[in-house]
Structure formats: structure tokens, C-alpha cells
Write a protein that holds these residues in place. Sequence first.
Motif, PDB file in Angstrom:
ATOM      1  N   SER A 139       0.861  -1.181   0.000  1.00  0.00           N
ATOM      2  CA  SER A 139       0.000   0.000   0.000  1.00  0.00           C
ATOM      3  C   SER A 139       0.900   1.235   0.000  1.00  0.00           C
ATOM      4  CB  SER A 139      -0.884  -0.020   1.247  1.00  0.00           C
ATOM      5  OG  SER A 139      -1.137   1.285   1.709  1.00  0.00           O
ATOM      6  N   THR A 140       0.576   2.211  -0.818  1.00  0.00           N
ATOM      7  CA  THR A 140       1.402   3.432  -0.871  1.00  0.00           C
ATOM      8  C   THR A 140       1.277   4.199   0.454  1.00  0.00           C
ATOM      9  OG1 THR A 140      -0.395   4.565  -2.024  1.00  0.00           O
ATOM     10  CG2 THR A 140       1.370   3.660  -3.385  1.00  0.00           C
ATOM     11  N   ASN A 141       0.108   4.121   1.110  1.00  0.00           N
ATOM     12  CA  ASN A 141      -0.021   4.767   2.424  1.00  0.00           C
ATOM     13  C   ASN A 141       0.892   4.081   3.447  1.00  0.00           C
ATOM     14  OD1 ASN A 141      -2.035   6.525   1.451  1.00  0.00           O
ATOM     15  ND2 ASN A 141      -3.143   6.421   3.399  1.00  0.00           N
ATOM     16  N   GLN A 199      -1.568  -2.309  -6.067  1.00  0.00           N
ATOM     17  CA  GLN A 199      -1.357  -2.498  -4.629  1.00  0.00           C
ATOM     18  C   GLN A 199      -1.909  -3.857  -4.232  1.00  0.00           C
ATOM     19  OE1 GLN A 199      -1.745   1.611  -2.318  1.00  0.00           O
ATOM     20  NE2 GLN A 199      -3.643   1.115  -3.332  1.00  0.00           N
ATOM     21  N   GLY A 222      -4.114  -2.434  -0.792  1.00  0.00           N
ATOM     22  CA  GLY A 222      -4.647  -1.067  -0.794  1.00  0.00           C
ATOM     23  C   GLY A 222      -5.852  -1.030   0.136  1.00  0.00           C
ATOM     24  N   HIS A 223      -5.965   0.029   0.930  1.00  0.00           N
ATOM     25  CA  HIS A 223      -7.097   0.084   1.854  1.00  0.00           C
ATOM     26  C   HIS A 223      -7.663   1.487   1.926  1.00  0.00           C
ATOM     27  CE1 HIS A 223      -3.375   0.677   4.138  1.00  0.00           C
ATOM     28  NE2 HIS A 223      -4.067   1.636   4.736  1.00  0.00           N
ATOM     29  N   GLY A 224      -8.917   1.524   2.406  1.00  0.00           N
ATOM     30  CA  GLY A 224      -9.611   2.792   2.507  1.00  0.00           C
ATOM     31  C   GLY A 224     -10.057   3.045   3.929  1.00  0.00           C
ATOM     32  N   ARG A 225     -11.065   3.871   4.074  1.00  0.00           N
ATOM     33  CA  ARG A 225     -11.566   4.200   5.406  1.00  0.00           C
ATOM     34  C   ARG A 225     -12.148   2.938   6.052  1.00  0.00           C
ATOM     35  NH1 ARG A 225     -15.763   8.556   4.948  1.00  0.00           N
ATOM     36  NH2 ARG A 225     -15.114   9.377   6.975  1.00  0.00           N
ATOM     37  N   LYS A 228     -18.304   5.557  -8.101  1.00  0.00           N
ATOM     38  CA  LYS A 228     -17.099   6.049  -7.427  1.00  0.00           C
ATOM     39  C   LYS A 228     -15.867   5.748  -8.277  1.00  0.00           C
ATOM     40  CE  LYS A 228     -14.461   5.200  -3.182  1.00  0.00           C
ATOM     41  NZ  LYS A 228     -14.549   4.954  -1.752  1.00  0.00           N
ATOM     42  N   THR A 254      -4.506   8.695  -2.343  1.00  0.00           N
ATOM     43  CA  THR A 254      -5.597   8.819  -3.305  1.00  0.00           C
ATOM     44  C   THR A 254      -5.540   7.656  -4.298  1.00  0.00           C
ATOM     45  OG1 THR A 254      -5.379  11.214  -3.121  1.00  0.00           O
ATOM     46  CG2 THR A 254      -6.665  10.415  -4.970  1.00  0.00           C
TER      47      THR A 254
HETATM   48  C1  BTN Z   1     -11.769   5.103   0.599  1.00  0.00           C
HETATM   49  O1  BTN Z   1     -12.457   5.121  -0.425  1.00  0.00           O
HETATM   50  O2  BTN Z   1     -12.219   4.718   1.691  1.00  0.00           O
HETATM   51  C2  BTN Z   1     -10.362   5.595   0.515  1.00  0.00           C
HETATM   52  C3  BTN Z   1      -9.539   4.820  -0.463  1.00  0.00           C
HETATM   53  C4  BTN Z   1      -8.098   5.286  -0.528  1.00  0.00           C
HETATM   54  C5  BTN Z   1      -7.247   4.432  -1.430  1.00  0.00           C
HETATM   55  C6  BTN Z   1      -5.884   4.983  -1.638  1.00  0.00           C
HETATM   56  S1  BTN Z   1      -5.040   4.170  -2.958  1.00  0.00           S
HETATM   57  C7  BTN Z   1      -3.563   4.918  -2.520  1.00  0.00           C
HETATM   58  C8  BTN Z   1      -3.492   4.889  -1.005  1.00  0.00           C
HETATM   59  N1  BTN Z   1      -2.990   3.618  -0.545  1.00  0.00           N
HETATM   60  C9  BTN Z   1      -3.886   2.957   0.183  1.00  0.00           C
HETATM   61  O3  BTN Z   1      -3.706   1.825   0.702  1.00  0.00           O
HETATM   62  N2  BTN Z   1      -5.022   3.659   0.264  1.00  0.00           N
HETATM   63  C10 BTN Z   1      -4.923   4.915  -0.458  1.00  0.00           C
END
Ligand code: BTN
Length: 322
Positions: free
Chosen positions: A89-91, A114, A117-120, A185, A209
Amino acid sequence: MKTSEKVLQLLLKKQAFLSGQELADELNVSRTAVWKAIQSLQEEGYQIESKPRIGYRYIEGLKLSEASIRRFLNPELDLNFEIYDTIDSTNNRCSQKAMDPEKKTPLVVISDSQKAGHGRYGRPFASPVGGGIYISILLDNDDPDFNPGLLTTATAIAVTRTIEKLVHARCEIKWVNDVLVDGKKIVGILTEGVADLETQLIKHVIVGTGINYLTDPSKFPEEIRQRAGSLRRYTLDSGVSRNTFIANYLNEFFSLYQNYKAASFMDEYRAHSNTIGKDVTINRSGQTSEGHVATIDNQGRLVLSSGETLASGEVTKIISTD
Ligand code: BTN
């Protein structure tokens, strides 16, 4: 800098054919060294056209590249880049770098895909290879009143402006951080703070993002296909590469970030909102409630007609229009 990087820079600058001899003279290396550099760039995935007796020409392609991004970046921005083919994940990478005393900020981490990759709320964010933009920005923070909600709002505007200017798709924003095109989305934003253990102050900020830019929608997992969309149709029409898009997004982001607390972008945010004036269902820490959205205030908070103001939460359902 490696010879191949120098060759790439010259080709990017010229945007026309340069002969092997011209490149060799400019870099003070042999023509064989130039040829090897071209081979290695092509192996890395750069599209370089080669014409016998004429030379070499760079063609903007699909490959994410720091040099291509820098061509369109505001020269006043002093940014550091890490670019990956794949990463968890870039975060997460930014969180790791936040702990590194040698790091250079602002750091921009970008990946072509990723694995985690994860979100909220810890939800997975689908990040298939080849076409998405997964980008996180690591910033130092010395502001004790850092406002993550408002920064997320500013970021939504930075992406929206870039999409509308370059890709010509009309965006809507679902409070607080989802950017939608044609009702689906296409962008998610996750802003995270990294606190200092002793002082508990937020020392670093990460703005992640995810943009479904050229992503083939059939690559999305079945369960999100109803809700998730892609800009693919628009980006193919506009012909704007990911590198160009990223540079323009970073220009917009940093221009807003300088003064985001003044909230001068909030009228623009409200004008793009698909939530104001609607009856909505809101989820806050597992609790569901309903309300009518009167507006979104200059702190990026949802204001209900009951007078209640929400700084965080998620609109899970938009029930009706006025
Ligand atoms: C969401 O919709 O809840 C937020 C999603 C955010 C995804 C981005 S992709 C780049 C960065 N790395 C992650 O793991 N999450 C954010």
C-alpha cells in the motif's frame, strides 16, 4: 545519475528524434553506451521509437515515470518520488518512511498496483495492475490544529479540478471523500496522521488517493462492480497519460495545501456535492441515523437541518432530492 536516466531526460526534453551521435556527444559517452541505455529503457517499459539513420524518440506511454511526471510539474515544487510496479500500500510505505530519520519530504509514493490497498474503516481498496493511479503524499506537520477532514476535502477538489480540466468528465463529490463520475465512485481518498508517541502531536500527514483512471472495470471484484466506476472511457478519449495527470494533480494539491485552512475551495466543493439538500442515512462508528443535509460548512462538516453538525462519518445512502 545512470546513463539511461540521462538519455531519457534528453529525449523527454527534445520530444523529437535525437540521433545516437547527438546523444553520445551531449552525454560524453560512446554510441554503444547510448544504444545500451536505450535497450535498458525499452526493457523497463519506456516506449522509445528507433529509426535507422535518424535516431530515437520518446513516446509518452503507459509506464509510470518520475521523469515524465517532472516534465509537467510546477518547477517550484521540490518533491521526492518513489515509484513502484507493485507494493502492499502506498499509504503503508509513507507510514514506514515517516519513521525514517533520513527521509526527504514531501515524498510522493506511486504504484501501478497495490496488494493491500485500503480505505476508510480498514476496507480493502481494489487496486488492479495497469491503469489505476495509487498515490500517497507524505508531509511534515507542525500545525497542532491539523484538520484531516478539511485536508481530505481540499484533496477531493484537487482531484476533481484535474479530472474536469484534463479528462473532461463532470465530477460529483459524496461527502466526504468519494469522487463520482456518472454516479459511480472513481476516486477514494484516505488521509492519515502519524503521531509522535511522546507528544501525541501529529508529526506527519499522509494523503492517499486511489483513482480508477484507465482501469478496466471488469478487473474490479464482483462485489463492488455496481458502485465502482472507471474514467477509462474519458481518459482514452482525452489521450492524457497517467504521468501528465499525476503532475497536474500534484500541482493542484500543493497549491491548495499551502492555505487549505482558509477553505477558499469550499464553494467549489459545495457546488460539486451530491449530498446537499438530500435526505441521507449516515453511519457513525456503527450507529446509523437519518437526516436532511442543509449544507457542508467551511470546516468540511456535514450540517443537518436538525442543526446537528458532523465532522466524521459516512453517508451510506442518499434517499431523495429536495
Ligand atoms: C476510501 O475510499 O475509503 C479511501 C480509499 C483510498 C485508497 C488509496 S489508494 C492509494 C493509497 N494507498 C492505500 O492503501 N489507500 C490509499
